[in-house]
Design a protein around this motif. Structure first.
Motif, PDB file in Angstrom:
ATOM      1  N   SER A  91      -1.938  -3.402  -0.175  1.00 17.09           N
ATOM      2  CA  SER A  91      -1.138  -2.224   0.210  1.00 17.09           C
ATOM      3  C   SER A  91       0.347  -2.549   0.341  1.00 17.09           C
ATOM      4  CB  SER A  91      -1.644  -1.640   1.533  1.00 17.09           C
ATOM      5  OG  SER A  91      -2.947  -1.118   1.378  1.00 17.09           O
ATOM      6  N   ALA A  92       0.675  -3.811   0.602  1.00 15.10           N
ATOM      7  CA  ALA A  92       2.085  -4.203   0.711  1.00 15.10           C
ATOM      8  C   ALA A  92       2.804  -4.106  -0.632  1.00 15.10           C
ATOM      9  CB  ALA A  92       2.186  -5.631   1.260  1.00 15.10           C
ATOM     10  N   THR A  93       2.031  -4.004  -1.708  1.00 15.90           N
ATOM     11  CA  THR A  93       2.592  -3.960  -3.057  1.00 15.90           C
ATOM     12  C   THR A  93       2.788  -2.524  -3.545  1.00 15.90           C
ATOM     13  OG1 THR A  93       1.283  -5.952  -3.383  1.00 15.90           O
ATOM     14  CG2 THR A  93       2.335  -5.082  -5.323  1.00 15.90           C
ATOM     15  N   GLY A 122      -6.580  -1.395   0.848  1.00 13.87           N
ATOM     16  CA  GLY A 122      -7.409  -1.149   2.020  1.00 13.87           C
ATOM     17  C   GLY A 122      -6.648  -0.323   3.042  1.00 13.87           C
ATOM     18  N   GLU A 123      -5.697  -0.963   3.724  1.00 11.45           N
ATOM     19  CA  GLU A 123      -4.979  -0.318   4.830  1.00 11.45           C
ATOM     20  C   GLU A 123      -4.382   1.039   4.474  1.00 11.45           C
ATOM     21  OE1 GLU A 123      -2.329  -2.780   7.100  1.00 11.45           O
ATOM     22  OE2 GLU A 123      -1.159  -1.071   7.809  1.00 11.45           O
ATOM     23  N   PRO A 137       1.567  -2.164   5.121  1.00  9.57           N
ATOM     24  CA  PRO A 137       1.553  -3.280   6.053  1.00  9.57           C
ATOM     25  C   PRO A 137       2.900  -3.978   6.281  1.00  9.57           C
ATOM     26  CG  PRO A 137       0.043  -3.645   4.187  1.00  9.57           C
ATOM     27  CD  PRO A 137       0.883  -2.471   3.860  1.00  9.57           C
ATOM     28  N   LEU A 138       3.906  -3.755   5.438  1.00 18.09           N
ATOM     29  CA  LEU A 138       5.150  -4.518   5.586  1.00 18.09           C
ATOM     30  C   LEU A 138       5.893  -4.111   6.849  1.00 18.09           C
ATOM     31  CD1 LEU A 138       6.421  -4.545   1.894  1.00 18.09           C
ATOM     32  CD2 LEU A 138       5.457  -6.459   3.178  1.00 18.09           C
ATOM     33  N   PRO A 149       4.045   5.000   8.163  1.00 19.98           N
ATOM     34  CA  PRO A 149       3.152   5.908   7.445  1.00 19.98           C
ATOM     35  C   PRO A 149       3.615   6.106   5.994  1.00 19.98           C
ATOM     36  CG  PRO A 149       3.879   6.868   9.530  1.00 19.98           C
ATOM     37  CD  PRO A 149       4.716   5.651   9.305  1.00 19.98           C
ATOM     38  N   VAL A 150       2.662   6.219   5.095  1.00 15.37           N
ATOM     39  CA  VAL A 150       2.979   6.523   3.696  1.00 15.37           C
ATOM     40  C   VAL A 150       3.018   8.044   3.564  1.00 15.37           C
ATOM     41  CG1 VAL A 150       2.205   6.286   1.299  1.00 15.37           C
ATOM     42  CG2 VAL A 150       1.813   4.414   2.939  1.00 15.37           C
TER      43      VAL A 150
END
Ligand SMILES: *Cc1c(COP(=O)(O)O)cnc(C)c1O
Length: 371
Positions: A197-199, A218-219, A227-228, A232-233
């Motif tokens: 998810s960091a990508t 996942g996250e 995660p960085l 929220p996205v």
């Protein structure tokens, strides 16, 4: 209903999956949905599949074994040699970093008469799993020279161990190795699995996507956060998972403890502020059920501390009584702990026995009062 329990909004998981799958599809990147934070929940996996994932990934072969699904299952942690036979029977592919494990997988697959796909992980600077750039060619040779393994592709993982941010510079290294591998062996790699998810942010905004065609998410699917910075996205639901606990004591207590003070149950005691009294509640939740890091109390309620079995809250102005239930949001660490605690029930179809996987009970002797 029993407490503590996790309530899962499967429609929110499906929605998050669909939004991410659609956004990444515009860049020809597909999604492997990662179920590990949910103990390989079949219900969550099904929601991810409805949302459009191309495959599922989990770090534990025991979790993958629980998923009877029509999409490929990938073990996203390098296999234990002691589980090689189980891995080739359960997962169609695994992420790998070393020749010893690869040889064990080849033996296991050959013995079982199966083919197993391998994605080799390349070290890009975060220093968790990954083959040093200079050693990738040798690892490729090992897979290509095997009897029952197929080189499915190359991948990378950043941000988990040292918080290294995916960017055009480190991703370019991965793409250079992909191209060098293809040129040297006259083949085309099916999968370039750029990250977790960091990508996401990089993959959606870069002008140098290179050969990236897969992310393992996942996250962002489960919690709607990246995660960085744990933000929220946009467009995703952040409350798919709720932990419900039951209040077992409510009392007006002094704001300050008395007596000589040393360590508390889990290290340094909290700094006590305020005077007079406060309305304090104990919830039957502890570190055996959830991680304090990422436990989000209801608005207006403050967490004062948590030991193995007691969560102590300042209720502020809330009217709460013994026997009432309180609802908590979950960050990643708290979600993982709650989903893997044998004390926390959940309705997700996992069918996990009350004590959880890997825990065995000894039958009391005949005639025992406990029988
Ligand atoms: C956990 C994990 C993922 C998923 O990470 P999220 O941050 O939850 O998206 C992807 N790849 C690997 C190798 C992992 O261990």
């Amino acid at each position: 209903m029993s407490a503590p329990r996790i309530e899962i909004d499967l429609a929110a998981v499906e929605h998050n999956t669909r939004v991410l799958v659609d956004r990444l599809a515009t860049r020809d990147v597909r999604v492997t949905g990662v179920t590990k934070a949910t103990l390989g929940s079949p219900a969550v996996a099904a929601a991810m599949i409805r949302g459009g994932v191309a495959g599922l990934g989990d770090s534990r072969v025991e979790n993958l074994a629980r998923l009877d699904v029509p999409v490929p299952r990938t073990l996203i942690r390098s296999p234990m040699i002691s589980q090689a036979a189980q891995v080739v029977r359960t997962a169609s592919a695994s992420l790998n970093t070393g020749p010893t494990v690869i040889a064990a997988l080849d033996d296991a697959a050959t013995q079982a008469g199966l083919r197993h796909d391998v994605i080799l992980m390349v070290e890009l600077g975060d220093l968790r799993e990954g083959i040093a750039v200079d050693d990738v060619a040798a690892a490729v040779q090992v897979v290509l020279g095997s009897r029952s393994l197929r080189l499915l592709g190359l991948g990378a993982n950043l941000a988990c161990q040292n918080g290294v941010v995916p960017d055009d510079t480190n991703m370019a290294v991965l793409h250079r190795i992909v191209e060098a591998t293809e040129a040297r062996h006259h083949l085309t790699l099916d999968v370039v699995s750029a990250g977790n998810s960091a990508t996401l942010d990089w993959a959606l905004t870069t002008t140098r996507l290179g050969r990236t065609n897969e992310l393992r998410l996942g996250e962002s699917i489960l919690l709607g956060t990246e995660p960085l910075r744990r933000t929220p996205v946009a467009g995703l639901s952040t409350d798919a998972f709720t932990l419900v606990g039951e209040v077992i004591e409510v009392a007006e207590k002094p704001a300050r403890p008395w007596g000589n003070r040393a360590q508390a149950a889990y290290g340094e005691p909290p700094v006590c502020i305020g005077r007079g009294t406060r309305r304090q509640a104990i919830v039957a939740l502890g570190r055996q059920d959830v991680d304090l890091d990422g436990l989000i109390p209801p608005a207006g309620v403050t967490v004062l501390g948590m030991s193995s079995d007691h969560l102590v809250l300042d209720l502020g102005d809330h009217q709460v009584g013994v026997g009432d239930e309180l609802r908590f949001g979950l960050g990643y660490g708290a979600l993982v702990r709650a989903m893997t605690s044998p004390f926390v029930t959940r309705a997700d179809g996992a069918g996990i026995p009350a004590l959880g996987p890997g825990v065995t009970t000894t039958r009391p002797p005949a005639g025992s009062l406990l029988a």
